[in-house]
Write a protein that holds these residues in place. Structure first.
Motif, PDB file in Angstrom:
ATOM      1  N   GLY A  65       0.785  -1.228   0.000  1.00 16.56           N
ATOM      2  CA  GLY A  65       0.000   0.000   0.000  1.00 16.56           C
ATOM      3  C   GLY A  65       0.813   1.273   0.000  1.00 16.56           C
ATOM      4  N   THR A  66       2.112   1.218  -0.299  1.00 15.08           N
ATOM      5  CA  THR A  66       2.969   2.405  -0.306  1.00 15.08           C
ATOM      6  C   THR A  66       2.808   3.179  -1.611  1.00 15.08           C
ATOM      7  N   ASP A  67       2.579   4.500  -1.505  1.00 17.47           N
ATOM      8  CA  ASP A  67       2.511   5.354  -2.691  1.00 17.47           C
ATOM      9  C   ASP A  67       3.918   5.632  -3.207  1.00 17.47           C
ATOM     10  N   ASP A  68       4.053   5.699  -4.529  1.00 18.71           N
ATOM     11  CA  ASP A  68       5.363   5.957  -5.141  1.00 18.71           C
ATOM     12  C   ASP A  68       5.174   6.922  -6.304  1.00 18.71           C
ATOM     13  N   PRO A  69       4.890   8.207  -5.989  1.00 21.38           N
ATOM     14  CA  PRO A  69       4.649   9.173  -7.072  1.00 21.38           C
ATOM     15  C   PRO A  69       5.886   9.501  -7.891  1.00 21.38           C
ATOM     16  N   ALA A  70       7.089   9.262  -7.350  1.00 26.33           N
ATOM     17  CA  ALA A  70       8.332   9.598  -8.062  1.00 26.33           C
ATOM     18  C   ALA A  70       9.000   8.360  -8.621  1.00 26.33           C
ATOM     19  N   TRP A  71       8.225   7.355  -8.999  1.00 20.65           N
ATOM     20  CA  TRP A  71       8.821   6.112  -9.477  1.00 20.65           C
ATOM     21  C   TRP A  71       9.639   6.357 -10.730  1.00 20.65           C
ATOM     22  N   ALA A  72      10.765   5.660 -10.818  1.00 18.22           N
ATOM     23  CA  ALA A  72      11.623   5.689 -12.009  1.00 18.22           C
ATOM     24  C   ALA A  72      12.024   4.262 -12.336  1.00 18.22           C
ATOM     25  N   CYS A  73      12.088   3.957 -13.609  1.00 16.82           N
ATOM     26  CA  CYS A  73      12.401   2.600 -14.045  1.00 16.82           C
ATOM     27  C   CYS A  73      13.824   2.236 -13.631  1.00 16.82           C
ATOM     28  N   PRO A  74      14.026   1.125 -12.924  1.00 18.01           N
ATOM     29  CA  PRO A  74      15.387   0.743 -12.531  1.00 18.01           C
ATOM     30  C   PRO A  74      16.235   0.268 -13.698  1.00 18.01           C
ATOM     31  N   THR A  75      15.608  -0.032 -14.831  1.00 18.71           N
ATOM     32  CA  THR A  75      16.356  -0.525 -15.992  1.00 18.71           C
ATOM     33  C   THR A  75      16.868   0.607 -16.868  1.00 18.71           C
ATOM     34  N   CYS A  76      15.955   1.545 -17.215  1.00 21.62           N
ATOM     35  CA  CYS A  76      16.357   2.614 -18.139  1.00 21.62           C
ATOM     36  C   CYS A  76      16.251   4.002 -17.528  1.00 21.62           C
ATOM     37  N   GLY A  77      15.719   4.125 -16.312  1.00 21.00           N
ATOM     38  CA  GLY A  77      15.609   5.422 -15.673  1.00 21.00           C
ATOM     39  C   GLY A  77      14.424   6.255 -16.114  1.00 21.00           C
ATOM     40  N   HIS A  78      13.614   5.794 -17.048  1.00 21.71           N
ATOM     41  CA  HIS A  78      12.471   6.555 -17.536  1.00 21.71           C
ATOM     42  C   HIS A  78      11.392   6.618 -16.457  1.00 21.71           C
ATOM     43  N   ARG A  79      10.694   7.767 -16.383  1.00 15.73           N
ATOM     44  CA  ARG A  79       9.651   7.952 -15.375  1.00 15.73           C
ATOM     45  C   ARG A  79       8.245   7.764 -15.924  1.00 15.73           C
ATOM     46  N   GLY A  80       8.100   7.578 -17.200  1.00 16.22           N
ATOM     47  CA  GLY A  80       6.775   7.384 -17.779  1.00 16.22           C
ATOM     48  C   GLY A  80       6.234   5.975 -17.525  1.00 16.22           C
ATOM     49  N   LEU A  81       4.924   5.875 -17.375  1.00 13.43           N
ATOM     50  CA  LEU A  81       4.261   4.593 -17.116  1.00 13.43           C
ATOM     51  C   LEU A  81       3.210   4.320 -18.181  1.00 13.43           C
ATOM     52  N   ARG A  82       3.013   3.047 -18.459  1.00 16.03           N
ATOM     53  CA  ARG A  82       1.952   2.621 -19.356  1.00 16.03           C
ATOM     54  C   ARG A  82       1.124   1.540 -18.666  1.00 16.03           C
ATOM     55  N   ALA A  83      -0.077   1.307 -19.192  1.00 14.16           N
ATOM     56  CA  ALA A  83      -0.994   0.330 -18.594  1.00 14.16           C
ATOM     57  C   ALA A  83      -1.136  -0.858 -19.527  1.00 14.16           C
ATOM     58  N   PRO A  84      -0.407  -1.954 -19.264  1.00 11.23           N
ATOM     59  CA  PRO A  84      -0.567  -3.138 -20.126  1.00 11.23           C
ATOM     60  C   PRO A  84      -1.925  -3.806 -19.965  1.00 11.23           C
ATOM     61  N   VAL A  85      -2.564  -3.628 -18.810  1.00  7.51           N
ATOM     62  CA  VAL A  85      -3.872  -4.219 -18.543  1.00  7.51           C
ATOM     63  C   VAL A  85      -4.746  -3.166 -17.885  1.00  7.51           C
ATOM     64  N   LEU A  86      -5.988  -3.071 -18.339  1.00  8.00           N
ATOM     65  CA  LEU A  86      -6.942  -2.134 -17.754  1.00  8.00           C
ATOM     66  C   LEU A  86      -8.022  -2.895 -17.003  1.00  8.00           C
ATOM     67  N   GLY A  87      -8.467  -2.335 -15.883  1.00  5.39           N
ATOM     68  CA  GLY A  87      -9.514  -2.944 -15.090  1.00  5.39           C
ATOM     69  C   GLY A  87     -10.894  -2.501 -15.528  1.00  5.39           C
ATOM     70  N   ASP A  88     -11.906  -2.992 -14.837  1.00  2.00           N
ATOM     71  CA  ASP A  88     -13.284  -2.695 -15.235  1.00  2.00           C
ATOM     72  C   ASP A  88     -13.627  -1.226 -15.019  1.00  2.00           C
ATOM     73  N   HIS A  89     -13.041  -0.569 -13.996  1.00  2.00           N
ATOM     74  CA  HIS A  89     -13.350   0.844 -13.769  1.00  2.00           C
ATOM     75  C   HIS A  89     -12.822   1.716 -14.908  1.00  2.00           C
ATOM     76  N   ARG A  90     -11.594   1.437 -15.322  1.00  2.00           N
ATOM     77  CA  ARG A  90     -11.024   2.221 -16.436  1.00  2.00           C
ATOM     78  C   ARG A  90     -11.784   1.925 -17.734  1.00  2.00           C
TER      79      ARG A  90
END
Length: 678
Positions: free
Chosen positions: A447-472
């Motif tokens: 349950g920890t929030d991570d608003p400043a997440w960065a990719c440990p592999t490439c350092g990129h901060r952008g996120l994508r959604a490979p799977v969407l739930g019923d609400h989205r």
């Protein structure tokens, strides 16, 4: 000066006095116990004590005092002295003599003279315990609900005289052949066995109610097991429509202890002889049982999560064999176990002809034709292609539209926008997810929030959604169909029904509400996701979920699946060939020596305990030991496989293993016979 004599030491004397009094009291109790006058008739009670130790899993003999001669009846609850303490138990039978050569302890008291454990259910619990290598005390916990004294004092009024219309039953079953012959056999007091593949848009609760009525007309009882309480409500309403009020009971966990025990007693006393319920109802003490029905036996809700992990289908099949009852295994889909019943000749098939199926439903896969690909080149790549939008728009002109999506929530998983690395929590390495459009990424584990997440592999901060739930999904459809009501049904907000008006219903598998008159169209999204599981039943389970949703269409409705048109499971959906798909899966299982062609058992626990268990296991000669395999929680698992004919021998060997380990007080291991999934 005269010295004062010391006061006498009274403490040792006091201690001796206390010891003597206790010894006298113990001797008095022992003498009274030996002086208990036994009952004149059948003074020995064989009692199943509720002790969860495998080496003590057998009836023990106790003396029935004269004062309890009339109340200590077979099936009642008693208290007995066992291993120095008072424990609960059930009287299995009363006999004249005991094989025990010593002095028998008397029953402490009769908790209730109500015979809640009938001989048929007692035999069933023994068979289930043997089948799943468990203890009878664990099975009895599933079979007999806790006592409620107030409910026990209430009477169970008898059911009114039944009025059964067999002509209406035959008319309802028209189209599922040979349904009329099945009904006639039940009405004549027979015990037919059938596997039923219901056609789409079929009112299956009504057909089940008619089979119960035909059995009831012959003076026998019927037992129906369905996956959840919504199905129980539908079957109960159909039973009222067919038989009228006062002929059946519904047994679910939602009733509460008092109501559940009251309904249980109505069945045990013979006041009600038609029962519908969830998996625990499989042990309901129905008198003169003539029919057992299990609907949608592939649903995982039929698998008991507590030891010894019995499956509703297997419990009902075992019970039908013990009591000579008919069997109906039904569903829109067909499991490999049901297909194996047909292959072995144990049961006959009830199914609709192809012409009726074609009239009831029209199934297509997005982008399956060259014309659709020319119209929409991204039909096979887009999550909601243009063909799906057209299907929804056309369906809304005639009524509600169902959209099935396999995941709950908003965005249940995230990945790096650049390199596609899954987004993990920096605190516990759990998966990150989004709960809403304005919420920061949050770990699903801690349950920890991570608003400043960065990719440990490439350092990129952008996120994508490979799977969407019923609400989205509901949010996106709300933008496309702004003037149409959007409703969700999933998780803890499951709707039972929706009205027959134009609206979009977004639901997860198993949570699809029933539409009044049926849905005008059904759209199945993200079909690749249920096919991506690594499991023995992946394709079978995916087809079951799709078929159950597609069967909710109105007669003549349209179903569109978004996925790979060449996949065998989707091809079976398009053809509505659940029987052929189950037969193909069964053939592959037979060739690979997998269930149901073989019998399997898993032994799970600490590595050392599992090694000891395998060393002690006296498995049949043809047994194969597969593993061990390390599990994520530090435990390991071993799979033992034998040919189907040696299944009883494997269960007996596992049962003996549990007894030996229990007697030696070794570390416990978890044994599951024929687990629903690996």
């Amino acid at each position: 000066m005269t010295q004062r004599p010391p006061e006498p030491d009274l403490l040792p004397g006091m201690r001796r006095t206390v010891r003597d009094s206790r010894a006298k009291a113990a001797a008095t109790r022992a003498r009274k116990a030996t002086e208990v006058e036994p009952a004149a008739t059948d003074p020995v009670a064989r009692v199943l004590v509720e002790v969860p130790l495998a080496h003590l899993d057998r009836p023990f003999d106790y003396l029935v005092p004269t004062a309890m001669a009339d109340t200590a009846v077979p099936g009642c609850r008693v208290r007995v002295r066992f291993a120095g303490q008072d424990v609960d138990g059930f009287v299995v039978e009363r006999v004249a003599t005991s094989e025990h050569g010593g002095r028998l302890s008397p029953l402490r008291r009769v908790v209730s003279a109500e015979p809640v454990l009938t001989p048929a259910v007692a035999a069933l619990t023994a068979a289930v315990a043997d089948r799943y290598a468990g203890t009878r005390s664990d099975v009895l916990r599933l079979a007999v609900p806790p006592r409620h004294a107030t409910a026990e004092k209430q009477e169970s009024p008898p059911a009114p005289a039944p009025v059964v219309d067999l002509d209406a039953a035959r008319s309802a079953w028209a189209g599922h052949e040979p349904g009329a012959a099945f009904l006639d056999h039940l009405a004549a007091g027979g015990s037919p066995r059938a596997v039923w593949s219901a056609a789409p848009a079929t009112d299956w609760p009504l057909l089940i109610a008619h089979t119960c009525a035909a059995t009831y007309a012959a003076g026998r009882g019927a037992l129906v097991c369905v996956p959840d309480h919504r199905d129980v409500d539908r079957v109960a309403a159909a039973l009222v429509a067919v038989l009228g009020e006062g002929h059946h009971v519904a047994l679910t966990a939602d009733l509460g202890p008092s109501a559940r025990y009251r309904e249980f007693l109505a069945v045990s006393r013979g006041a009600r002889r038609v029962v519908v319920g969830t998996r625990a109802a499989a042990f309901a003490p129905v008198r003169d049982l003539g029919l057992v029905v299990v609907w949608d036996d592939g649903d995982d809700l039929h698998a008991e999560p507590r030891a010894p992990y019995p499956h509703t289908r297997e419990v009902l099949l075992t019970r039908a064999g013990l009591e000579g009852a008919g069997v109906l295994v039904g569903g829109f889909a067909r499991t490999v176990e049901a297909a194996y019943l047909l292959r072995s000749g144990w049961a006959h098939e009830l199914a609709a002809p192809r012409d009726l199926v074609r009239q009831r439903v029209h199934v297509a896969v997005a982008g399956a034709s060259d014309a659709e690909l020319r119209r929409d080149p991204l039909a096979r790549a887009a999550r909601v292609p243009a063909q799906a939008h057209d299907t929804i728009e056309e369906g809304l002109r005639h009524g509600p539209v169902l959209v099935q999506t396999p995941r709950t929530g908003y965005v249940p998983s995230l990945a790096c926008e650049r390199c596609r690395t899954p987004a993990r929590c920096t605190a516990c390495a759990g998966p990150l997810a989004l709960r809403g459009p304005t919420d920061p990424p949050r770990c699903r584990w801690c349950g920890t929030d991570d608003p400043a997440w960065a990719c440990p592999t490439c350092g990129h901060r952008g996120l994508r959604a490979p799977v969407l739930g019923d609400h989205r999904t509901a949010e996106e459809l709300g933008r496309s169909f702004a003037r149409t009501p959007i409703r969700s049904s999933s998780d803890d907000r499951v709707r039972a029904t929706v009205a027959a008006r134009p609206e979009i219903v977004v639901a997860t598998p198993g949570a699809e509400p029933v539409a009044e008159g049926g849905y005008a169209a059904v759209v199945l999204l993200d079909t690749w996701l249920p096919l991506a599981r690594a499991d023995l039943r992946t394709e079978e389970e995916a087809l079951r979920r799709w078929v159950n949703a597609a069967a909710l269409v109105a007669p003549g409705g349209r179903v569109l699946a978004v996925g790979d048109p060449a996949h065998p499971a989707l091809q079976a959906l398009v053809r509505w060939d659940v029987a052929g798909f189950a037969e193909r899966e069964t053939t592959q299982r037979v060739e690979a020596h997998l269930p149901p062609a073989s019998r399997m058992a898993t032994i799970t626990g600490e590595p050392g305990a599992v090694d000891d268990a395998i060393t002690l296991l006296a498995a049949p000669e043809a047994a194969e030991v597969l593993g061990p395999v390390d599990l994520p929680d530090g435990e390991c698992r071993v799979v033992v496989r034998v040919p189907r004919a040696q299944g009883p021998a494997l269960s007996a060997a596992l049962h003996e293993l549990q007894r030996v380990r229990s007697a030696r007080k070794l570390d416990a291991v978890r044994v599951q016979v024929d687990p629903a999934t690996l």
